[in-house]
Write a protein that holds these residues in place. Structure first.
Motif, short mmCIF file in Angstrom:
data_model
loop_
_atom_site.label_atom_id
_atom_site.label_comp_id
_atom_site.label_asym_id
_atom_site.label_seq_id
_atom_site.Cartn_x
_atom_site.Cartn_y
_atom_site.Cartn_z
N PHE A 116 0.89 -1.26 0.04
CA PHE A 116 0.14 -0.15 0.08
C PHE A 116 1.04 1.16 0.05
N LEU A 117 1.95 1.32 0.81
CA LEU A 117 2.79 2.38 0.98
C LEU A 117 3.63 2.70 -0.34
N ALA A 118 3.90 1.71 -1.10
CA ALA A 118 4.82 1.73 -2.39
C ALA A 118 3.83 2.26 -3.35
N LEU A 119 2.51 1.81 -3.40
CA LEU A 119 1.49 2.17 -4.47
C LEU A 119 1.07 3.17 -4.11
N ALA A 120 1.03 4.00 -2.90
CA ALA A 120 0.46 5.49 -2.61
C ALA A 120 0.98 6.74 -3.41
N ASP A 121 2.40 6.17 -3.84
CA ASP A 121 3.03 7.63 -4.27
C ASP A 121 3.12 7.60 -5.68
N PRO A 122 2.65 8.97 -6.33
CA PRO A 122 2.33 9.08 -7.82
C PRO A 122 3.75 8.68 -8.70
N VAL A 123 4.79 8.92 -7.98
CA VAL A 123 6.16 8.72 -8.76
C VAL A 123 6.29 7.17 -9.20
N ARG A 124 5.95 6.41 -7.93
CA ARG A 124 6.02 5.00 -7.86
C ARG A 124 5.13 4.52 -8.80
N GLN A 125 4.03 5.06 -8.86
CA GLN A 125 2.75 4.62 -9.77
C GLN A 125 3.22 4.78 -11.11
N ASP A 126 3.89 6.13 -11.38
CA ASP A 126 4.41 6.20 -12.76
C ASP A 126 5.38 5.04 -13.17
#
Length: 116
Positions: free
Chosen positions: A24-34
């Motif tokens: 959840f924490l990893a996927l919460a950030d827009p940069v990591r989503q990109d």
């Protein structure tokens, strides 16, 4: 009708939630989503290739890649002097499905039947 005891399921869902927290924490950030989206379009990319597709610095991208790796969302493979990253989400998806399944069981047990 009395609701069955859900304490064991609640303990299990709590444990699952804890184990899913890095995802959840990893996927919460827009940069990591990109970065995840980049890796869905390309089988593998190195840091330089990811930086080319992002406004972030190399060190920032490396930091985000580390978080994604720790959450087991990507894998890395060293080829000569380059490290290539690829999407590796099967395990994370399985963890999330288990969490959702347990949560749904709790909801079913706590929700009175409409027929009653």
């Amino acid at each position: 009708m009395e609701t069955p005891d859900t304490s064991q399921l609640e303990i299990r869902v709590h444990e699952q939630l804890r184990s899913c927290s890095p995802i959840f924490l990893a996927l919460a950030d827009p940069v990591r989503q990109d970065i995840i989206m980049m890796l869905t379009k390309h089988e593998k990319l190195n840091v330089a290739q990811i930086v080319e597709r992002s406004p972030m610095s190399r060190s920032a991208i490396s930091h985000h890649l580390k978080i994604l790796r720790q959450a087991n969302l990507i894998s890395s493979n060293k080829v000569a002097t380059e490290i290539f990253y690829s999407l590796e989400i099967e395990s994370a998806v399985s963890q999330l499905k288990d969490f959702i399944g347990t949560t749904e069981q709790i909801i079913e047990l706590k929700t009175p039947d409409e027929a009653e």
